[in-house]
Each structure stands twice: as structure tokens, then as C-alpha cells.
Design an enzyme around this catalytic site. Structure first.
Site, PDB file in Angstrom:
ATOM      1  N   ASN A   1      10.906   4.286  31.968  1.00  0.00           N
ATOM      2  CA  ASN A   1       9.380   5.048  31.952  1.00  0.00           C
ATOM      3  C   ASN A   1       7.856   4.366  32.051  1.00  0.00           C
ATOM      4  OD1 ASN A   1       8.479   7.738  31.065  1.00  0.00           O
ATOM      5  ND2 ASN A   1       8.224   5.951  29.064  1.00  0.00           N
TER       6      ASN A   1
ATOM      7  N   HIS B   1       4.992   4.313  30.435  1.00  0.00           N
ATOM      8  CA  HIS B   1       3.960   4.929  29.530  1.00  0.00           C
ATOM      9  C   HIS B   1       2.298   4.244  29.546  1.00  0.00           C
ATOM     10  CE1 HIS B   1       2.757   6.872  25.803  1.00  0.00           C
ATOM     11  NE2 HIS B   1       2.073   5.956  25.511  1.00  0.00           N
TER      12      HIS B   1
ATOM     13  N   SER C   1       2.438   0.328  29.913  1.00  0.00           N
ATOM     14  CA  SER C   1       3.917  -0.509  30.102  1.00  0.00           C
ATOM     15  C   SER C   1       5.092   0.835  30.855  1.00  0.00           C
ATOM     16  CB  SER C   1       4.358  -0.450  28.800  1.00  0.00           C
ATOM     17  OG  SER C   1       3.327  -0.560  27.802  1.00  0.00           O
TER      18      SER C   1
ATOM     19  N   ASP D   1       9.626   6.369  23.273  1.00  0.00           N
ATOM     20  CA  ASP D   1       8.640   5.210  23.977  1.00  0.00           C
ATOM     21  C   ASP D   1       8.945   3.310  23.376  1.00  0.00           C
ATOM     22  OD1 ASP D   1       7.070   6.593  25.306  1.00  0.00           O
ATOM     23  OD2 ASP D   1       5.629   6.960  23.962  1.00  0.00           O
TER      24      ASP D   1
HETATM   25  C1  GAR Z   1       0.548   8.762  34.161  1.00  0.00           C
HETATM   26  O1  GAR Z   1      -0.461   8.547  33.365  1.00  0.00           O
HETATM   27  C2  GAR Z   1       2.386   8.495  32.892  1.00  0.00           C
HETATM   28  O2  GAR Z   1       1.998   7.337  32.972  1.00  0.00           O
HETATM   29  C3  GAR Z   1       2.174   9.871  31.788  1.00  0.00           C
HETATM   30  O3  GAR Z   1       1.247  11.193  32.081  1.00  0.00           O
HETATM   31  C4  GAR Z   1       0.726  10.724  33.547  1.00  0.00           C
HETATM   32  C5  GAR Z   1       1.915  11.475  34.643  1.00  0.00           C
HETATM   33  O4  GAR Z   1       0.898  11.240  35.528  1.00  0.00           O
HETATM   34  N1  GAR Z   1       3.090   9.838  31.300  1.00  0.00           N
HETATM   35  C6  GAR Z   1       3.411   9.988  29.631  1.00  0.00           C
HETATM   36  O5  GAR Z   1       2.491  10.179  28.918  1.00  0.00           O
HETATM   37  C7  GAR Z   1       4.295   9.763  29.520  1.00  0.00           C
HETATM   38  N2  GAR Z   1       4.426   9.457  27.656  1.00  0.00           N
HETATM   39  P1  GAR Z   1       1.791  11.393  36.969  1.00  0.00           P
HETATM   40  O6  GAR Z   1       2.304  12.736  37.383  1.00  0.00           O
HETATM   41  O7  GAR Z   1       0.670  11.584  38.222  1.00  0.00           O
HETATM   42  O8  GAR Z   1       2.432   9.823  37.721  1.00  0.00           O
END
Ligand code: GAR
Length: 208
Positions: A108, A110, A142, A151
Site C-alpha cells: 500500500n 499511504h 510511505s 497502516d
Molecule cells: C493517494 O494520495 C494515496 O496515497 C491515498 O489516496 C490517494 C489516491 O490517489 N491513499 C490513502 O489515503 C490510503 N490510506 P490515486 O487514486 O490518484 O492514486
């Protein structure tokens, strides 16, 4: 050939970063075989279709219990013979049942420096809002292996990013993506594809 499955819910910019990493040869010997979204309107599905990748929509509400949802996701990934599962903005929590077939095979990204601003309730823009309201000068991203505790799985790579005066959640999210997420996620997948990651308890050793 490493067969990758990607789970998404939204815009899919991290999916795009992995696709670009494979296309450019930065991530060797790997292919995204399947993209699964829990949201039918996720733009990530359009990105996958443009790259000629098979897609599935599997939503939590189609199932009576969280574990039935986990089982359906795992079954679809196993059917596609997936070796590595990437959560890329996937906004659903996977239960313990999901991991029996994918131990240390789920990553994942984060958008914070775990353990700061992580765990249940910290996702997407909420993370950046919390960073700003705390007055932090530094945040980051991360990449970690996923375990049933949200997480909290072994950390693979982290990258710090400056918080600038005048930032709002959107400008900070964009900088964290550009300077951290889109770099360390492809790098972590590259290291996995090369067989260079070794998990020892909570620690990940990088053998390069
Ligand atoms: C990203 O910033 C990712 O790190 C976050 O959501 C966004 C997705 O963007 N994920 C989380 O918060 C998970 N806990 P994307 O769909 O453009 O990749």
C-alpha cells in the site's frame, strides 16, 4: 513474469505511476494483469482500459458481510494468478481472511510518514488536513506491506516532503504525490520484482 493486480477506488495516479514504471522498463519483468475497483465511477478504471488492462468492479455493498467481500476480492485475484497485489488509493479495509493467500504480497502507499497520520480514519485529503492543522513542517509518503492492522505493516520505503507556508490540503496532496508517492511506489515494486525485499518481523531488508 511478475503478475500484478491493483486495487483502486479513485483517480488512479499511483496506478499510472506503476504503469509508466513498467512501460519505461524501470520495473523489470512485471505486468499489471488486473485492476479491481470498489467504485464503478473511479477514473482509475478509465486509465486501466486505456492501457488494455482487464478490469473488475467489486463493491462492498454487493456482499452481506465484510469477509464475503474479502473472499470475492481474493478469489478474483487468485483466478488471475496474481503474485503481487497493490493497493493504490483503495478506500476499503481488507479483513484478515484476505491475507491467507497473500502474506507479504500486498503493498500500500499511504500519504504520510507512518506511524504519523495513519490508521483508521486517515485516508486521502483527510491526512493532509490533519498534517496542516497540526502545524507540521514535514510530511511525506510511505510504502508498506499490508497486514490486517490498518497502516501498520512492515515499512518498505518512506520519503519526506516539505510542508510550505500557504499550503492547503490540495496543494500539499499534490506535492506529496509528485515528490514522494509516484517515486517510491514504483521503486518498491521494482525492488519486489527483482526479489530484493526480505521481511523480518516488522523490518524490511533491501538487498541491493
Ligand atoms: C493517494 O494520495 C494515496 O496515497 C491515498 O489516496 C490517494 C489516491 O490517489 N491513499 C490513502 O489515503 C490510503 N490510506 P490515486 O487514486 O490518484 O492514486
Amino acid at each position: 513474469m511478475l503478475r500484478i493486480g491493483v486495487l483502486v477506488s479513485g483517480g488512479g495516479t499511483n496506478l499510472q505511476a506503476i504503469l509508466d514504471g513498467i512501460d519505461s522498463g524501470f520495473i523489470p519483468n512485471a505486468k499489471i494483469e488486473l485492476v479491481i475497483s470498489n467504485k464503478s465511477n473511479a477514473f482509475a478504471l478509465t486509465r486501466a482500459a486505456q492501457a488494455n488492462i482487464e478490469t473488475s468492479i467489486i463493491g462492498r455493498k454487493q456482499f452481506e458481510t465484510p469477509s464475503a467481500f474479502d473472499d470475492a476480492l481474493a478469489a478474483r485475484l487468485k483466478e488471475a494468478k496474481i503474485d503481487l497485489v497493490l493497493l493504490a488509493g483503495f478506500m476499503a479495509i481488507l479483513g484478515p481472511g484476505f491475507f491467507s493467500d497473500f502474506q507479504n504480497k500486498v503493498m500500500n502507499v499511504h500519504p504520510a510518514l507512518i506511524p504519523a497520520f495513519s490508521g483508521p480514519g486517515y485516508y486521502g485529503l483527510k491526512v493532509h488536513e490533519a498534517v496542516l492543522s497540526t502545524g507540521c513542517k514535514v510530511t511525506g509518503a510511505s510504502v508498506h506491506f499490508v497486514t490486517p492492522e490498518v497502516d501498520a505493516g512492515p515499512l518498505i520505503l518512506q520519503q519526506a516532503v516539505e510542508v510550505k507556508q500557504g499550503d492547503d490540503a490540495e496543494t500539499l496532496q499534490r506535492r506529496v504525490m509528485e515528490e514522494a508517492e509516484w517515486k517510491i511506489y514504483p521503486e518498491a515494486v521494482r525492488l519486489f520484482a527483482l526479489g530484493l525485499l526480505e521481511v523480518h518481523g516488522r523490518q524490511v531488508h533491501i538487498n541491493n
